[in-house]
Write a protein that holds these residues in place. Structure first.
Motif, PDB file in Angstrom:
ATOM      1  N   ASP A   8       0.815  -1.212   0.000  1.00 24.56           N
ATOM      2  CA  ASP A   8       0.000   0.000   0.000  1.00 24.56           C
ATOM      3  C   ASP A   8       0.848   1.261   0.000  1.00 24.56           C
ATOM      4  OD1 ASP A   8      -2.726   1.307   0.328  1.00 24.56           O
ATOM      5  OD2 ASP A   8      -1.513   2.278   1.856  1.00 24.56           O
ATOM      6  N   ALA A  38       2.014  -5.482  11.521  1.00 25.63           N
ATOM      7  CA  ALA A  38       1.454  -4.620  10.478  1.00 25.63           C
ATOM      8  C   ALA A  38       2.499  -3.615  10.020  1.00 25.63           C
ATOM      9  CB  ALA A  38       0.233  -3.884  11.029  1.00 25.63           C
ATOM     10  N   CYS A  39       2.343  -3.134   8.804  1.00 23.13           N
ATOM     11  CA  CYS A  39       3.248  -2.111   8.267  1.00 23.13           C
ATOM     12  C   CYS A  39       3.343  -0.951   9.258  1.00 23.13           C
ATOM     13  CB  CYS A  39       2.718  -1.608   6.919  1.00 23.13           C
ATOM     14  SG  CYS A  39       3.625  -0.153   6.330  1.00 23.13           S
ATOM     15  N   ASP A  41       4.158   2.048   8.856  1.00 22.99           N
ATOM     16  CA  ASP A  41       3.789   3.360   8.331  1.00 22.99           C
ATOM     17  C   ASP A  41       2.289   3.502   8.087  1.00 22.99           C
ATOM     18  OD1 ASP A  41       6.243   4.474   8.511  1.00 22.99           O
ATOM     19  OD2 ASP A  41       6.770   4.233   6.398  1.00 22.99           O
ATOM     20  N   CYS A  42       1.655   2.482   7.518  1.00 19.29           N
ATOM     21  CA  CYS A  42       0.233   2.643   7.190  1.00 19.29           C
ATOM     22  C   CYS A  42      -0.669   1.704   7.991  1.00 19.29           C
ATOM     23  CB  CYS A  42      -0.013   2.450   5.699  1.00 19.29           C
ATOM     24  SG  CYS A  42       0.064   0.733   5.143  1.00 19.29           S
ATOM     25  N   ALA A  43      -0.131   0.589   8.469  1.00 22.28           N
ATOM     26  CA  ALA A  43      -0.873  -0.377   9.300  1.00 22.28           C
ATOM     27  C   ALA A  43      -2.057  -1.023   8.590  1.00 22.28           C
ATOM     28  CB  ALA A  43      -1.318   0.229  10.636  1.00 22.28           C
ATOM     29  N   VAL A  44      -2.255  -0.755   7.296  1.00 19.97           N
ATOM     30  CA  VAL A  44      -3.392  -1.405   6.636  1.00 19.97           C
ATOM     31  C   VAL A  44      -2.995  -2.732   5.985  1.00 19.97           C
ATOM     32  CG1 VAL A  44      -4.821   0.649   6.278  1.00 19.97           C
ATOM     33  CG2 VAL A  44      -3.204  -0.026   4.523  1.00 19.97           C
ATOM     34  N   ARG A  45      -1.714  -3.020   5.863  1.00 24.60           N
ATOM     35  CA  ARG A  45      -1.295  -4.313   5.338  1.00 24.60           C
ATOM     36  C   ARG A  45      -0.381  -4.985   6.366  1.00 24.60           C
ATOM     37  NH1 ARG A  45      -2.912  -4.499   0.020  1.00 24.60           N
ATOM     38  NH2 ARG A  45      -3.417  -6.607   0.620  1.00 24.60           N
ATOM     39  N   ASP A  46      -0.505  -6.332   6.461  1.00 28.06           N
ATOM     40  CA  ASP A  46       0.304  -7.101   7.415  1.00 28.06           C
ATOM     41  C   ASP A  46       1.447  -7.810   6.691  1.00 28.06           C
ATOM     42  OD1 ASP A  46      -1.665  -6.454   9.299  1.00 28.06           O
ATOM     43  OD2 ASP A  46      -2.868  -8.167   8.650  1.00 28.06           O
ATOM     44  N   ASP A  49       1.136  -9.742   3.458  1.00 31.58           N
ATOM     45  CA  ASP A  49       0.814  -9.004   2.236  1.00 31.58           C
ATOM     46  C   ASP A  49       2.059  -8.439   1.547  1.00 31.58           C
ATOM     47  OD1 ASP A  49      -1.992  -9.231   2.762  1.00 31.58           O
ATOM     48  OD2 ASP A  49      -1.794  -7.620   4.225  1.00 31.58           O
TER      49      ASP A  49
ATOM     50  N   ASN B 172      -3.251   5.138  14.439  1.00 29.00           N
ATOM     51  CA  ASN B 172      -2.462   4.676  13.290  1.00 29.00           C
ATOM     52  C   ASN B 172      -2.252   3.180  13.305  1.00 29.00           C
ATOM     53  OD1 ASN B 172      -2.354   7.361  12.877  1.00 29.00           O
ATOM     54  ND2 ASN B 172      -0.148   7.537  12.892  1.00 29.00           N
ATOM     55  N   LYS B 173      -1.944   2.636  14.466  1.00 29.05           N
ATOM     56  CA  LYS B 173      -1.586   1.220  14.508  1.00 29.05           C
ATOM     57  C   LYS B 173      -2.740   0.328  14.946  1.00 29.05           C
ATOM     58  CE  LYS B 173       3.313   1.220  15.212  1.00 29.05           C
ATOM     59  NZ  LYS B 173       4.375   0.780  16.134  1.00 29.05           N
ATOM     60  N   HIS B 176      -6.580   1.752  12.336  1.00 28.73           N
ATOM     61  CA  HIS B 176      -6.413   1.484  10.897  1.00 28.73           C
ATOM     62  C   HIS B 176      -6.265  -0.002  10.609  1.00 28.73           C
ATOM     63  CE1 HIS B 176      -6.532   5.086   8.428  1.00 28.73           C
ATOM     64  NE2 HIS B 176      -6.285   5.720   9.562  1.00 28.73           N
ATOM     65  N   ARG B 177      -5.701  -0.742  11.522  1.00 25.58           N
ATOM     66  CA  ARG B 177      -5.545  -2.188  11.331  1.00 25.58           C
ATOM     67  C   ARG B 177      -6.890  -2.908  11.518  1.00 25.58           C
ATOM     68  NH1 ARG B 177      -2.587  -4.813  16.151  1.00 25.58           N
ATOM     69  NH2 ARG B 177      -4.721  -4.561  16.884  1.00 25.58           N
ATOM     70  N   ARG B 290      -8.047 -14.120   8.194  1.00 26.89           N
ATOM     71  CA  ARG B 290      -7.778 -12.680   8.262  1.00 26.89           C
ATOM     72  C   ARG B 290      -8.972 -11.948   7.652  1.00 26.89           C
ATOM     73  NH1 ARG B 290      -3.109 -11.883   4.664  1.00 26.89           N
ATOM     74  NH2 ARG B 290      -2.805  -9.854   5.623  1.00 26.89           N
ATOM     75  N   ARG B 293      -8.879  -6.774   3.190  1.00 25.53           N
ATOM     76  CA  ARG B 293      -8.186  -5.503   3.434  1.00 25.53           C
ATOM     77  C   ARG B 293      -9.190  -4.356   3.503  1.00 25.53           C
ATOM     78  NH1 ARG B 293      -5.138  -2.439  -1.244  1.00 25.53           N
ATOM     79  NH2 ARG B 293      -5.288  -0.958   0.462  1.00 25.53           N
ATOM     80  N   HIS B 321      -8.709   5.803   4.494  1.00 21.18           N
ATOM     81  CA  HIS B 321      -8.492   4.491   5.103  1.00 21.18           C
ATOM     82  C   HIS B 321      -7.843   3.515   4.127  1.00 21.18           C
ATOM     83  CE1 HIS B 321      -9.626   3.821   9.271  1.00 21.18           C
ATOM     84  NE2 HIS B 321     -10.319   4.935   9.138  1.00 21.18           N
ATOM     85  N   ALA B 322      -8.095   3.712   2.843  1.00 21.20           N
ATOM     86  CA  ALA B 322      -7.451   2.838   1.878  1.00 21.20           C
ATOM     87  C   ALA B 322      -5.964   3.193   1.761  1.00 21.20           C
ATOM     88  CB  ALA B 322      -8.144   2.953   0.528  1.00 21.20           C
ATOM     89  N   HIS B 323      -5.640   4.486   1.923  1.00 21.62           N
ATOM     90  CA  HIS B 323      -4.246   4.952   1.776  1.00 21.62           C
ATOM     91  C   HIS B 323      -3.918   5.940   2.887  1.00 21.62           C
ATOM     92  CE1 HIS B 323      -4.332   3.026  -2.084  1.00 21.62           C
ATOM     93  NE2 HIS B 323      -5.410   3.703  -2.381  1.00 21.62           N
ATOM     94  N   PRO B 324      -3.651   5.452   4.090  1.00 24.02           N
ATOM     95  CA  PRO B 324      -3.561   6.353   5.252  1.00 24.02           C
ATOM     96  C   PRO B 324      -2.406   7.345   5.211  1.00 24.02           C
ATOM     97  CG  PRO B 324      -3.721   4.054   5.930  1.00 24.02           C
ATOM     98  CD  PRO B 324      -3.486   4.050   4.456  1.00 24.02           C
TER      99      PRO B 324
END
Lengths: 63, 402
Positions: A8, A38-39, A41-46, A49, B172-173, B176-177, B290, B293, B321-324
Protein backbone atom coordinates in the motif's frame (compact mmCIF):
# COMPACT_ATOMS: atom_id res chain seq x y z
CA UNK A 1 19.77 -9.93 2.61
CA UNK A 2 16.26 -9.56 1.24
CA UNK A 3 13.85 -6.62 1.18
CA UNK A 4 10.08 -6.67 1.44
CA UNK A 5 7.69 -3.88 0.48
CA UNK A 6 4.29 -2.88 1.79
CA UNK A 7 1.91 -3.03 -1.19
CA UNK A 8 0.00 0.00 0.00
CA UNK A 9 2.40 2.70 1.17
CA UNK A 10 5.66 1.42 -0.33
CA UNK A 11 7.41 1.13 3.05
CA UNK A 12 10.34 -1.28 2.71
CA UNK A 13 11.57 -3.73 5.35
CA UNK A 14 15.24 -4.32 4.64
CA UNK A 15 16.71 -7.28 6.56
CA UNK A 16 20.09 -5.57 6.54
CA UNK A 17 18.75 -2.43 8.24
CA UNK A 18 16.04 -4.05 10.31
CA UNK A 19 13.54 -1.72 12.02
CA UNK A 20 14.98 -0.86 15.41
CA UNK A 21 12.00 1.19 16.56
CA UNK A 22 9.77 -1.85 16.08
CA UNK A 23 12.22 -4.09 17.91
CA UNK A 24 13.95 -5.65 14.91
CA UNK A 25 17.65 -4.78 15.04
CA UNK A 26 19.76 -4.78 11.84
CA UNK A 27 20.10 -8.25 10.30
CA UNK A 28 16.80 -9.51 11.72
CA UNK A 29 15.61 -12.00 9.09
CA UNK A 30 12.09 -11.56 7.70
CA UNK A 31 11.26 -15.02 9.01
CA UNK A 32 11.68 -13.73 12.57
CA UNK A 33 9.12 -10.94 12.05
CA UNK A 34 5.77 -12.15 13.44
CA UNK A 35 2.96 -12.81 10.95
CA UNK A 36 0.59 -10.36 12.63
CA UNK A 37 3.08 -7.51 12.35
CA UNK A 38 1.45 -4.62 10.48
CA UNK A 39 3.25 -2.11 8.27
CA UNK A 40 4.69 0.50 10.67
CA UNK A 41 3.79 3.36 8.33
CA UNK A 42 0.23 2.64 7.19
CA UNK A 43 -0.87 -0.38 9.30
CA UNK A 44 -3.39 -1.41 6.64
CA UNK A 45 -1.29 -4.31 5.34
CA UNK A 46 0.30 -7.10 7.41
CA UNK A 47 3.47 -9.10 6.93
CA UNK A 48 1.83 -11.76 4.69
CA UNK A 49 0.81 -9.00 2.24
CA UNK A 50 4.36 -7.72 1.74
CA UNK A 51 6.01 -8.18 -1.64
CA UNK A 52 9.59 -9.58 -1.85
CA UNK A 53 11.86 -7.07 -3.65
CA UNK A 54 15.02 -9.14 -3.88
CA UNK A 55 18.41 -8.61 -2.37
CA UNK A 56 20.01 -5.53 -0.87
CA UNK A 57 23.70 -4.73 -0.60
CA UNK A 58 26.52 -5.67 -2.93
CA UNK A 59 25.71 -8.95 -4.57
CA UNK A 60 23.09 -9.61 -1.92
CA UNK A 61 25.51 -11.66 0.16
CA UNK A 62 23.83 -13.23 3.16
CA UNK A 63 25.21 -12.06 6.49
CA UNK B 1 4.96 5.84 -6.06
CA UNK B 2 3.28 2.50 -5.74
CA UNK B 3 0.51 3.93 -3.57
CA UNK B 4 -0.76 5.75 -6.59
CA UNK B 5 -0.61 2.95 -9.12
CA UNK B 6 -2.65 0.71 -6.87
CA UNK B 7 -5.55 3.02 -6.18
CA UNK B 8 -8.72 1.02 -6.81
CA UNK B 9 -10.15 3.63 -9.16
CA UNK B 10 -6.93 4.70 -10.82
CA UNK B 11 -7.70 6.68 -13.92
CA UNK B 12 -5.40 7.63 -16.74
CA UNK B 13 -6.17 11.31 -16.95
CA UNK B 14 -3.02 13.35 -17.59
CA UNK B 15 -1.86 15.75 -14.88
CA UNK B 16 -3.44 19.07 -15.84
CA UNK B 17 -5.07 19.42 -12.46
CA UNK B 18 -5.24 22.86 -10.89
CA UNK B 19 -6.10 22.76 -7.20
CA UNK B 20 -8.83 25.35 -6.90
CA UNK B 21 -8.95 24.77 -3.15
CA UNK B 22 -5.25 25.56 -2.69
CA UNK B 23 -5.75 28.85 -0.83
CA UNK B 24 -9.07 27.84 0.67
CA UNK B 25 -7.20 25.31 2.81
CA UNK B 26 -6.17 28.27 4.96
CA UNK B 27 -9.67 27.97 6.41
CA UNK B 28 -8.49 24.80 8.18
CA UNK B 29 -5.74 26.90 9.81
CA UNK B 30 -7.98 29.81 10.77
CA UNK B 31 -11.00 27.85 12.02
CA UNK B 32 -9.24 26.62 15.21
CA UNK B 33 -8.94 30.30 16.16
CA UNK B 34 -12.74 30.68 16.14
CA UNK B 35 -13.02 30.90 19.97
CA UNK B 36 -10.56 33.83 19.86
CA UNK B 37 -12.70 35.56 17.25
CA UNK B 38 -15.63 35.00 19.62
CA UNK B 39 -13.69 36.61 22.48
CA UNK B 40 -12.82 39.57 20.29
CA UNK B 41 -16.51 40.04 19.43
CA UNK B 42 -17.42 39.82 23.13
CA UNK B 43 -14.88 42.53 23.91
CA UNK B 44 -16.26 44.75 21.12
CA UNK B 45 -19.98 44.28 21.79
CA UNK B 46 -20.27 43.05 25.36
CA UNK B 47 -22.65 40.33 24.12
CA UNK B 48 -22.07 37.04 25.94
CA UNK B 49 -23.63 35.06 23.10
CA UNK B 50 -20.32 35.31 21.23
CA UNK B 51 -18.78 32.92 23.76
CA UNK B 52 -20.87 30.31 21.97
CA UNK B 53 -19.77 31.48 18.50
CA UNK B 54 -17.78 28.34 17.63
CA UNK B 55 -20.56 26.11 18.91
CA UNK B 56 -23.20 27.89 16.81
CA UNK B 57 -21.09 27.92 13.63
CA UNK B 58 -20.09 24.26 14.00
CA UNK B 59 -23.45 22.66 14.74
CA UNK B 60 -25.69 25.30 13.13
CA UNK B 61 -24.07 27.21 10.27
CA UNK B 62 -21.72 24.63 8.73
CA UNK B 63 -24.51 22.07 8.20
CA UNK B 64 -26.47 24.82 6.38
CA UNK B 65 -23.39 25.58 4.25
CA UNK B 66 -23.02 21.87 3.52
CA UNK B 67 -26.60 21.88 2.28
CA UNK B 68 -26.05 25.04 0.21
CA UNK B 69 -22.65 24.29 -1.31
CA UNK B 70 -23.09 20.53 -1.45
CA UNK B 71 -20.59 18.23 -3.08
CA UNK B 72 -17.04 19.09 -3.99
CA UNK B 73 -16.50 18.67 -7.76
CA UNK B 74 -12.69 18.92 -7.42
CA UNK B 75 -10.93 15.59 -7.58
CA UNK B 76 -7.24 15.25 -8.41
CA UNK B 77 -6.47 12.55 -10.99
CA UNK B 78 -4.00 9.92 -9.82
CA UNK B 79 -1.37 11.51 -12.05
CA UNK B 80 -1.51 14.71 -9.97
CA UNK B 81 -1.14 13.05 -6.60
CA UNK B 82 2.67 12.77 -6.56
CA UNK B 83 2.99 16.47 -7.44
CA UNK B 84 0.49 17.50 -4.75
CA UNK B 85 2.28 15.36 -2.17
CA UNK B 86 5.61 17.01 -2.96
CA UNK B 87 4.24 20.57 -2.63
CA UNK B 88 5.54 21.94 0.68
CA UNK B 89 2.86 24.63 0.91
CA UNK B 90 0.23 22.13 2.07
CA UNK B 91 2.49 20.71 4.74
CA UNK B 92 3.32 24.15 6.12
CA UNK B 93 -0.38 24.86 6.63
CA UNK B 94 -0.65 21.84 8.93
CA UNK B 95 2.37 23.05 10.92
CA UNK B 96 0.86 26.54 11.26
CA UNK B 97 -2.27 25.04 12.75
CA UNK B 98 -0.36 23.71 15.78
CA UNK B 99 0.38 27.09 17.45
CA UNK B 100 -3.19 28.22 16.69
CA UNK B 101 -4.45 25.42 18.94
CA UNK B 102 -2.10 26.48 21.73
CA UNK B 103 -3.17 30.12 21.36
CA UNK B 104 -6.87 29.21 21.56
CA UNK B 105 -6.37 27.20 24.74
CA UNK B 106 -4.07 29.66 26.50
CA UNK B 107 -5.99 32.85 25.64
CA UNK B 108 -9.34 31.26 26.52
CA UNK B 109 -8.02 30.02 29.87
CA UNK B 110 -6.53 33.45 30.60
CA UNK B 111 -9.87 35.06 29.73
CA UNK B 112 -11.82 32.77 32.06
CA UNK B 113 -9.39 33.40 34.93
CA UNK B 114 -9.26 37.18 34.55
CA UNK B 115 -12.46 38.51 32.94
CA UNK B 116 -15.86 38.81 34.62
CA UNK B 117 -18.05 36.05 33.21
CA UNK B 118 -21.41 34.51 34.08
CA UNK B 119 -21.36 30.77 34.68
CA UNK B 120 -23.32 30.04 31.50
CA UNK B 121 -20.71 32.03 29.58
CA UNK B 122 -17.91 29.93 31.04
CA UNK B 123 -19.72 26.77 29.95
CA UNK B 124 -20.44 28.18 26.47
CA UNK B 125 -16.77 29.05 25.99
CA UNK B 126 -15.72 25.62 27.30
CA UNK B 127 -17.89 23.91 24.68
CA UNK B 128 -16.63 26.25 21.96
CA UNK B 129 -13.03 25.51 22.83
CA UNK B 130 -13.89 21.82 23.10
CA UNK B 131 -14.91 21.82 19.44
CA UNK B 132 -11.61 23.37 18.49
CA UNK B 133 -9.84 20.77 20.64
CA UNK B 134 -11.57 18.14 18.56
CA UNK B 135 -9.81 19.83 15.66
CA UNK B 136 -6.49 19.52 17.50
CA UNK B 137 -7.14 15.80 17.18
CA UNK B 138 -7.83 16.35 13.49
CA UNK B 139 -4.56 18.24 13.03
CA UNK B 140 -2.73 15.57 15.05
CA UNK B 141 -4.41 12.98 12.86
CA UNK B 142 -3.16 14.55 9.63
CA UNK B 143 0.39 14.98 10.96
CA UNK B 144 0.54 11.64 12.77
CA UNK B 145 0.02 9.68 9.55
CA UNK B 146 3.09 11.15 7.93
CA UNK B 147 6.41 9.37 7.69
CA UNK B 148 8.66 12.29 8.71
CA UNK B 149 9.85 12.30 12.32
CA UNK B 150 9.22 16.06 12.51
CA UNK B 151 5.58 15.65 11.49
CA UNK B 152 5.09 12.89 14.03
CA UNK B 153 6.49 15.09 16.78
CA UNK B 154 4.22 17.93 15.76
CA UNK B 155 1.32 15.46 15.99
CA UNK B 156 2.21 14.59 19.59
CA UNK B 157 2.64 18.26 20.50
CA UNK B 158 -0.78 19.23 19.18
CA UNK B 159 -2.49 16.15 20.67
CA UNK B 160 -1.13 17.17 24.08
CA UNK B 161 -3.41 20.26 23.96
CA UNK B 162 -6.44 18.01 24.31
CA UNK B 163 -4.75 15.41 26.55
CA UNK B 164 -5.10 12.64 23.97
CA UNK B 165 -1.49 11.81 23.06
CA UNK B 166 -2.21 8.09 22.86
CA UNK B 167 -4.29 8.79 19.74
CA UNK B 168 -1.07 8.77 17.73
CA UNK B 169 -0.55 5.05 18.50
CA UNK B 170 -4.17 4.04 18.90
CA UNK B 171 -5.34 5.48 15.62
CA UNK B 172 -2.46 4.68 13.29
CA UNK B 173 -1.59 1.22 14.51
CA UNK B 174 -4.85 0.14 16.11
CA UNK B 175 -7.85 1.68 14.41
CA UNK B 176 -6.41 1.48 10.90
CA UNK B 177 -5.55 -2.19 11.33
CA UNK B 178 -8.86 -3.22 12.95
CA UNK B 179 -11.28 -0.79 11.29
CA UNK B 180 -14.75 -2.16 10.46
CA UNK B 181 -14.21 -5.33 12.49
CA UNK B 182 -15.73 -6.35 15.85
CA UNK B 183 -12.21 -6.03 17.34
CA UNK B 184 -12.21 -2.27 16.82
CA UNK B 185 -13.45 -0.20 19.78
CA UNK B 186 -13.43 2.81 17.41
CA UNK B 187 -15.96 1.32 14.95
CA UNK B 188 -19.60 1.72 16.02
CA UNK B 189 -22.23 -0.97 15.60
CA UNK B 190 -25.65 -0.58 14.05
CA UNK B 191 -28.18 0.17 16.78
CA UNK B 192 -25.53 1.31 19.25
CA UNK B 193 -26.14 4.86 20.52
CA UNK B 194 -23.19 7.26 20.64
CA UNK B 195 -23.48 7.25 24.45
CA UNK B 196 -23.14 3.48 24.71
CA UNK B 197 -20.40 3.56 22.07
CA UNK B 198 -18.37 6.15 24.02
CA UNK B 199 -18.17 3.82 27.02
CA UNK B 200 -16.65 1.13 24.79
CA UNK B 201 -14.55 3.47 22.64
CA UNK B 202 -12.77 5.75 25.14
CA UNK B 203 -11.36 3.06 27.49
CA UNK B 204 -10.95 0.58 24.61
CA UNK B 205 -8.82 3.02 22.64
CA UNK B 206 -6.50 3.65 25.56
CA UNK B 207 -6.14 -0.07 26.32
CA UNK B 208 -5.35 -0.88 22.70
CA UNK B 209 -2.77 1.92 22.46
CA UNK B 210 -1.07 0.78 25.64
CA UNK B 211 -1.00 -2.87 24.56
CA UNK B 212 0.46 -1.98 21.17
CA UNK B 213 3.28 -0.08 22.82
CA UNK B 214 3.77 -2.87 25.38
CA UNK B 215 4.21 -5.48 22.65
CA UNK B 216 6.59 -3.24 20.70
CA UNK B 217 8.69 -2.38 23.77
CA UNK B 218 8.93 -6.04 24.77
CA UNK B 219 10.57 -6.69 21.40
CA UNK B 220 12.82 -3.65 21.83
CA UNK B 221 13.71 -4.81 25.36
CA UNK B 222 12.54 -1.70 27.18
CA UNK B 223 10.02 -1.11 29.95
CA UNK B 224 6.54 0.10 29.07
CA UNK B 225 7.04 2.59 31.92
CA UNK B 226 9.72 4.60 30.15
CA UNK B 227 9.93 7.62 27.87
CA UNK B 228 10.33 5.16 24.99
CA UNK B 229 6.63 4.41 25.39
CA UNK B 230 5.27 6.85 22.80
CA UNK B 231 2.16 7.44 24.90
CA UNK B 232 4.10 8.89 27.83
CA UNK B 233 5.90 12.00 26.42
CA UNK B 234 2.71 13.67 25.07
CA UNK B 235 0.94 12.73 28.32
CA UNK B 236 3.68 14.46 30.32
CA UNK B 237 3.38 17.46 28.02
CA UNK B 238 -0.37 17.62 28.72
CA UNK B 239 0.29 17.51 32.47
CA UNK B 240 2.87 20.27 32.08
CA UNK B 241 0.55 22.50 30.00
CA UNK B 242 -2.40 22.22 32.37
CA UNK B 243 -0.32 22.49 35.55
CA UNK B 244 1.33 25.63 34.20
CA UNK B 245 -2.02 27.16 33.26
CA UNK B 246 -3.38 26.59 36.76
CA UNK B 247 -0.20 27.75 38.50
CA UNK B 248 0.18 30.89 36.41
CA UNK B 249 -3.49 31.89 36.29
CA UNK B 250 -4.29 30.77 39.83
CA UNK B 251 -6.80 28.12 40.95
CA UNK B 252 -9.81 30.20 40.00
CA UNK B 253 -12.98 28.06 40.48
CA UNK B 254 -14.26 29.00 37.03
CA UNK B 255 -10.98 27.93 35.46
CA UNK B 256 -11.08 24.60 37.34
CA UNK B 257 -14.54 23.92 35.88
CA UNK B 258 -13.64 25.29 32.45
CA UNK B 259 -10.53 23.20 31.78
CA UNK B 260 -12.01 19.71 32.29
CA UNK B 261 -15.13 20.58 30.28
CA UNK B 262 -13.24 21.90 27.26
CA UNK B 263 -11.00 18.82 27.32
CA UNK B 264 -13.86 16.35 27.70
CA UNK B 265 -15.78 18.01 24.87
CA UNK B 266 -12.66 17.73 22.71
CA UNK B 267 -12.68 13.99 23.38
CA UNK B 268 -16.36 13.97 22.56
CA UNK B 269 -15.60 15.37 19.09
CA UNK B 270 -13.30 12.42 18.46
CA UNK B 271 -15.91 10.01 19.77
CA UNK B 272 -18.43 11.64 17.41
CA UNK B 273 -16.07 11.20 14.46
CA UNK B 274 -15.35 7.58 15.28
CA UNK B 275 -19.05 6.96 15.80
CA UNK B 276 -20.13 8.11 12.35
CA UNK B 277 -17.12 7.15 10.26
CA UNK B 278 -17.73 3.38 10.08
CA UNK B 279 -21.18 2.94 11.64
CA UNK B 280 -22.34 -0.65 11.08
CA UNK B 281 -19.75 -1.40 8.40
CA UNK B 282 -17.99 -4.77 8.45
CA UNK B 283 -15.07 -6.30 6.59
CA UNK B 284 -15.57 -9.92 5.67
CA UNK B 285 -13.33 -12.68 6.94
CA UNK B 286 -11.28 -14.49 4.32
CA UNK B 287 -10.61 -18.23 4.19
CA UNK B 288 -7.30 -17.84 6.07
CA UNK B 289 -9.06 -16.20 9.04
CA UNK B 290 -7.78 -12.68 8.26
CA UNK B 291 -10.13 -9.87 7.39
CA UNK B 292 -10.33 -8.61 3.83
CA UNK B 293 -8.19 -5.50 3.43
CA UNK B 294 -9.72 -2.16 4.37
CA UNK B 295 -11.23 -0.71 1.23
CA UNK B 296 -12.91 2.62 0.46
CA UNK B 297 -16.33 0.98 0.97
CA UNK B 298 -15.50 0.34 4.63
CA UNK B 299 -15.78 4.03 5.58
CA UNK B 300 -18.66 6.47 5.35
CA UNK B 301 -17.57 9.26 3.07
CA UNK B 302 -18.65 12.87 2.97
CA UNK B 303 -17.64 14.96 -0.01
CA UNK B 304 -19.31 18.13 1.29
CA UNK B 305 -16.98 20.97 0.41
CA UNK B 306 -17.80 23.46 3.20
CA UNK B 307 -17.04 21.16 6.13
CA UNK B 308 -14.12 19.51 4.32
CA UNK B 309 -12.40 22.87 3.95
CA UNK B 310 -12.27 23.39 7.71
CA UNK B 311 -11.28 19.77 8.40
CA UNK B 312 -8.27 19.17 6.17
CA UNK B 313 -10.37 16.80 4.01
CA UNK B 314 -10.91 14.40 6.91
CA UNK B 315 -14.31 13.53 5.50
CA UNK B 316 -12.86 12.03 2.34
CA UNK B 317 -12.47 9.20 4.72
CA UNK B 318 -12.77 6.31 2.30
CA UNK B 319 -9.61 7.17 0.40
CA UNK B 320 -7.90 7.97 3.70
CA UNK B 321 -8.49 4.49 5.10
CA UNK B 322 -7.45 2.84 1.88
CA UNK B 323 -4.25 4.95 1.78
CA UNK B 324 -3.56 6.35 5.25
CA UNK B 325 -0.21 7.99 4.49
CA UNK B 326 -1.69 10.11 1.69
CA UNK B 327 -1.89 13.83 2.54
CA UNK B 328 -5.13 15.78 2.79
CA UNK B 329 -4.70 17.72 -0.45
CA UNK B 330 -4.43 14.49 -2.46
CA UNK B 331 -7.42 12.65 -1.06
CA UNK B 332 -9.87 11.62 -3.72
CA UNK B 333 -13.56 11.06 -4.00
CA UNK B 334 -14.87 7.91 -5.68
CA UNK B 335 -18.16 6.89 -7.12
CA UNK B 336 -20.27 4.24 -5.35
CA UNK B 337 -19.00 4.97 -1.85
CA UNK B 338 -21.20 4.77 1.23
CA UNK B 339 -22.14 8.44 1.61
CA UNK B 340 -23.18 10.47 4.62
CA UNK B 341 -26.14 12.76 3.93
CA UNK B 342 -24.32 15.80 5.37
CA UNK B 343 -20.83 16.69 6.63
CA UNK B 344 -19.42 15.76 10.02
CA UNK B 345 -20.77 18.78 11.98
CA UNK B 346 -24.37 17.97 11.05
CA UNK B 347 -23.81 14.24 11.58
CA UNK B 348 -22.19 14.88 14.99
CA UNK B 349 -25.26 16.85 15.98
CA UNK B 350 -27.83 14.25 15.00
CA UNK B 351 -25.66 11.49 16.52
CA UNK B 352 -26.51 13.02 19.91
CA UNK B 353 -30.20 12.26 19.28
CA UNK B 354 -30.08 8.48 18.66
CA UNK B 355 -33.60 7.96 17.23
CA UNK B 356 -32.92 10.60 14.56
CA UNK B 357 -29.47 9.19 13.82
CA UNK B 358 -30.87 5.68 13.42
CA UNK B 359 -33.71 6.85 11.19
CA UNK B 360 -31.15 8.54 8.91
CA UNK B 361 -28.40 5.91 8.93
CA UNK B 362 -29.87 2.45 9.53
CA UNK B 363 -31.52 2.17 6.13
CA UNK B 364 -28.29 3.35 4.53
CA UNK B 365 -26.34 0.61 6.31
CA UNK B 366 -28.88 -2.00 5.19
CA UNK B 367 -28.65 -0.71 1.60
CA UNK B 368 -24.83 -0.82 1.81
CA UNK B 369 -25.04 -4.52 2.76
CA UNK B 370 -27.51 -5.24 -0.05
CA UNK B 371 -30.13 -6.07 2.58
CA UNK B 372 -28.02 -8.85 4.10
CA UNK B 373 -27.99 -8.26 7.86
CA UNK B 374 -25.25 -10.89 8.17
CA UNK B 375 -22.83 -8.45 6.52
CA UNK B 376 -23.43 -5.69 9.08
CA UNK B 377 -21.96 -5.11 12.52
CA UNK B 378 -25.00 -5.05 14.76
CA UNK B 379 -25.09 -4.17 18.44
CA UNK B 380 -26.09 -7.47 20.15
CA UNK B 381 -28.63 -5.66 22.36
CA UNK B 382 -30.34 -4.18 19.28
CA UNK B 383 -30.26 -7.28 17.09
CA UNK B 384 -33.88 -8.27 17.76
CA UNK B 385 -35.23 -4.82 17.01
CA UNK B 386 -33.15 -4.49 13.84
CA UNK B 387 -34.01 -7.97 12.56
CA UNK B 388 -37.69 -7.26 13.11
CA UNK B 389 -37.44 -3.99 11.23
CA UNK B 390 -35.06 -4.87 8.40
CA UNK B 391 -35.35 -8.66 8.17
CA UNK B 392 -37.86 -8.21 5.39
CA UNK B 393 -35.34 -6.27 3.33
CA UNK B 394 -33.11 -9.31 3.41
CA UNK B 395 -35.95 -11.54 2.19
CA UNK B 396 -36.63 -9.08 -0.62
CA UNK B 397 -32.95 -8.99 -1.58
CA UNK B 398 -32.85 -12.79 -1.68
CA UNK B 399 -35.93 -12.94 -3.90
CA UNK B 400 -34.54 -10.22 -6.18
CA UNK B 401 -31.28 -12.15 -6.49
CA UNK B 402 -33.08 -15.31 -7.59
Amino acid sequence: MARYQCPDCSYVYDEEKGEAHEGFPPHTPWAQVPDDWACPDCAVRDKPDFIPLGMSGIGGVAA
Amino acid sequence: MSTIARNPSADNAPDRYVDRKRYLWMLSVIWPAAPLIGLYLVSQTGWGIFYALTLIIWYGIIPIFDGLFGNDPNNPPEAAVARLEADRYYRILTYLTVPVHYASLIVSAWWVATQPMAWWEVIALAFSLGIVNGLALNTGHELGHKKRAFDRWMAKIVLAVVGYGHFFIEHNKGHHRDVATPEDPATSRMGESIYKFSLREIPGAFRRAWNLEKVRLERVGKSEWSLSNEIIPPLLLSVAIYTTLILVLGPDPKLLVFLPIQMAFGWWQLTSANYIEHYGLLREKMADGRYERAQPRHSWNSNHIASNLILFHLQRHSDHHAHPTRSYQSLRDFRDLPELPTGYPGMFFIAMVPPIFWSVMDRRVVAWAGGDLGKIQIDPASRKRITRKYGRAREAARIAAE
